[in-house]
Design an enzyme around this catalytic site. Structure first.
Site, PDB file in Angstrom:
ATOM      1  N   LYS A  80      15.374  23.562  -6.226  1.00 41.60           N
ATOM      2  CA  LYS A  80      15.514  22.410  -5.333  1.00 41.60           C
ATOM      3  C   LYS A  80      16.872  22.525  -4.656  1.00 41.60           C
ATOM      4  O   LYS A  80      17.787  23.171  -5.185  1.00 41.60           O
ATOM      5  CB  LYS A  80      15.452  21.123  -6.163  1.00 41.60           C
ATOM      6  CG  LYS A  80      15.077  19.907  -5.368  1.00 41.60           C
ATOM      7  CD  LYS A  80      13.582  19.715  -5.297  1.00 41.60           C
ATOM      8  CE  LYS A  80      13.214  18.510  -4.460  1.00 41.60           C
ATOM      9  NZ  LYS A  80      11.772  18.306  -4.403  1.00 41.60           N
ATOM     10  N   GLY A 180       0.402   1.356  -2.454  1.00 38.98           N
ATOM     11  CA  GLY A 180       1.077   2.118  -1.395  1.00 38.98           C
ATOM     12  C   GLY A 180       0.072   2.895  -0.566  1.00 38.98           C
ATOM     13  O   GLY A 180      -0.575   3.813  -1.059  1.00 38.98           O
ATOM     14  N   VAL A 181      -0.066   2.477   0.710  1.00 35.33           N
ATOM     15  CA  VAL A 181      -0.988   3.191   1.595  1.00 35.33           C
ATOM     16  C   VAL A 181      -0.203   3.851   2.732  1.00 35.33           C
ATOM     17  O   VAL A 181      -0.453   3.642   3.909  1.00 35.33           O
ATOM     18  CB  VAL A 181      -2.138   2.293   2.123  1.00 35.33           C
ATOM     19  CG1 VAL A 181      -3.271   2.259   1.127  1.00 35.33           C
ATOM     20  CG2 VAL A 181      -1.671   0.868   2.430  1.00 35.33           C
ATOM     21  N   GLY A 182       0.789   4.639   2.307  1.00 35.08           N
ATOM     22  CA  GLY A 182       1.556   5.445   3.259  1.00 35.08           C
ATOM     23  C   GLY A 182       0.811   6.737   3.515  1.00 35.08           C
ATOM     24  O   GLY A 182      -0.424   6.753   3.576  1.00 35.08           O
ATOM     25  N   VAL A 184       0.126   9.538   1.698  1.00 37.15           N
ATOM     26  CA  VAL A 184      -0.865   9.994   0.723  1.00 37.15           C
ATOM     27  C   VAL A 184      -1.878   8.884   0.414  1.00 37.15           C
ATOM     28  O   VAL A 184      -3.093   9.121   0.397  1.00 37.15           O
ATOM     29  CB  VAL A 184      -0.183  10.461  -0.587  1.00 37.15           C
ATOM     30  CG1 VAL A 184      -1.227  10.958  -1.573  1.00 37.15           C
ATOM     31  CG2 VAL A 184       0.840  11.564  -0.300  1.00 37.15           C
ATOM     32  N   TYR A 186      -2.971   6.441   2.107  1.00 36.71           N
ATOM     33  CA  TYR A 186      -3.954   6.205   3.172  1.00 36.71           C
ATOM     34  C   TYR A 186      -5.108   7.213   3.055  1.00 36.71           C
ATOM     35  O   TYR A 186      -6.278   6.837   3.077  1.00 36.71           O
ATOM     36  CB  TYR A 186      -3.287   6.322   4.551  1.00 36.71           C
ATOM     37  CG  TYR A 186      -4.277   6.201   5.685  1.00 36.71           C
ATOM     38  CD1 TYR A 186      -4.668   4.954   6.156  1.00 36.71           C
ATOM     39  CD2 TYR A 186      -4.839   7.345   6.273  1.00 36.71           C
ATOM     40  CE1 TYR A 186      -5.605   4.832   7.184  1.00 36.71           C
ATOM     41  CE2 TYR A 186      -5.767   7.229   7.301  1.00 36.71           C
ATOM     42  CZ  TYR A 186      -6.144   5.983   7.755  1.00 36.71           C
ATOM     43  OH  TYR A 186      -7.071   5.874   8.756  1.00 36.71           O
TER      44      TYR A 186
END
Ligand code: NAD
Length: 373
Positions: A80, A180-182, A184, A186
């Protein structure tokens, strides 16, 4: 922080600090383990309060990537990078190109990608200086937005859980609560609705809830009620740490399976879920679709192949539950064990062949010496 003690404790191989005065670049790359292959992991840009905070973050995240790549069956190690700075203020072409030159100097031991605070455009700047970057724009052979792949992989993991719990992997037969429907969430809601499932959704962003309701036919629930929703599957797709002391007693679901990273506030909550008879799909295994997708870029991107690879998450999740049953341990621990067992097994293969190679070389030495003399 006693750096070498910390590296020893968590098993990191290498930490590199990059400083470039002209562009203001201050970055740290942590390479955790390269037994399986070069370390791949995103570049996070964040206004860290101090260098120690940045260092801790990169050490923690790079180790996580080793486990994720290993359970995913990829020939990649864990790494990372963090870039200290505010993504709203400090981005520039020269900053990312300087970073590209630096990671180019690592000789292929680390491959970077998009992460929190960085974008496809930033990856394209890095690509101007090195090919050790994935998640670039499609014109450069990149794979574009990883979210549909992460959602598709999450769906496969959910199906494996359904099969285990109910003897059928048809999502259309059960109900879901998606937090959470951001990006991913959604796509996951879309796939679930296409399968005929009832899906409850929430999000702090009301427009996103509205979009899921209007476009996908999901049902909105107030944010805090998502934990109390009477749905068979709770799918966290927003934040980390949502499985905790406050939420676990409220859950009515049979399965927790979603894309969010670090869902368990601490590992003990994974054990508590188990004790409550709730199946937990370990986050870094079920959400590996995005990583699998970008990894295909290294071999020449092929979308169909990416989907085929991501669909292996179904069998990976089943394998994890198999290990949990075999060893009588919770699923979070079984995922770690799967990752560690694979790394140990491949390390053994490597040692065997490097020993044979050395034996052959030493066997040949007299002949070589004779020829040279
Ligand atoms: P995103 O930012 O697009 O979506 C997250 C959504 O959660 C947003 O709509 C946000 O408004 C909402 N949200 C934030 N706090 C909330 C709360 N308290 N309650 C309800 N909703 C809340 O992010 P994403 O790319 O969709 O990723 C979702 C999760 O999956 C993250 O944890 C991310 O680390 C993880 N993940 C994503 C990918 C990927 O390919 N995008 C890959 C692996 C893991």
């Amino acid at each position: 922080m006693e750096l070498f003690d910390t590296l020893h404790e968590k098993g990191h191989e290498q930490v590199v600090f990059f400083h470039h005065e002209a562009t203001g670049l201050k970055a740290i790359v942590a390479i955790h383990d390269t037994t399986l292959g070069p370390a791949l992991g995103g570049l996070r840009m964040w206004p860290y309060q101090n260098e120690e905070e940045a260092l801790r973050d990169v050490l923690r995240l790079s180790r996580g990537m080793t486990y994720k790549a290993s359970v995913s069956g990829l020939n990649l190690g864990g790494g990372k990078a963090v870039l200290i700075g505010d993504p709203e203020e400090h981005k520039s072409e020269e900053l990312f190109r300087a970073f590209g030159r630096f990671i180019g100097s690592l000789g292929g031991r680390y491959i970077t990608a998009e992460d929190v605070g960085t974008s496809v455009e930033d990856m394209d700047y890095i690509y101007q200086e090195t090919d050790r970057v994935v998640g670039v724009h499609r014109v450069h052979g990149g794979s574009g937005d990883p979210s549909p792949f992460t959602a598709y992989g999450t769906l496969q993991g959910i199906k494996a859980c359904l099969q285990l719990k109910y003897g059928s992997d048809d999502p259309g037969q059960v109900s879901f609560a998606v937090q959470g429907v951001g990006h991913v969430g959604y796509y996951l809601t879309k796939y679930l609705r296409e399968a005929g499932a009832k899906v409850f959704v929430c999000d702090i962003n009301e427009n996103r809830v509205e979009r899921a309701v209007d476009e996908l036919g999901a049902e909105a629930v107030p944010m805090e009620q998502i934990y109390d929703t009477d749905a068979k599957v709770f799918a966290p797709c927003a934040l980390g740490g949502v499985i905790n002391e406050d939420t676990v007693p409220r859950l009515k679901c049979d399965i927790v399976a979603g894309s969010a990273n670090n869902q368990l506030e601490s590992e003990e909550w994974g054990t508590v879920l188990e004790e409550r008879g709730i199946l937990y799909a370990p986050d870094y295994a079920i959400n590996a679709g995005g990583l699998m997708n970008v990894a295909i870029e290294l071999q020449g991107y092929d979308r169909d192949r990416a989907y085929r690879t991501v669909s292996t998450i179904y069998s990976i999740i089943r394998t994890i539950f198999g290990i949990a049953r075999r060893d009588g341990i919770p699923s979070w621990q079984a995922a770690d064990r799967l990752a560690e067992e694979r790394i140990a097994a491949i390390a053994k293969v490597r040692r065997f062949y490097s020993k044979r190679f050395k034996d052959r070389l030493s066997g040949r030495r007299p002949h070589t010496t004779a020829t040279n003399s």
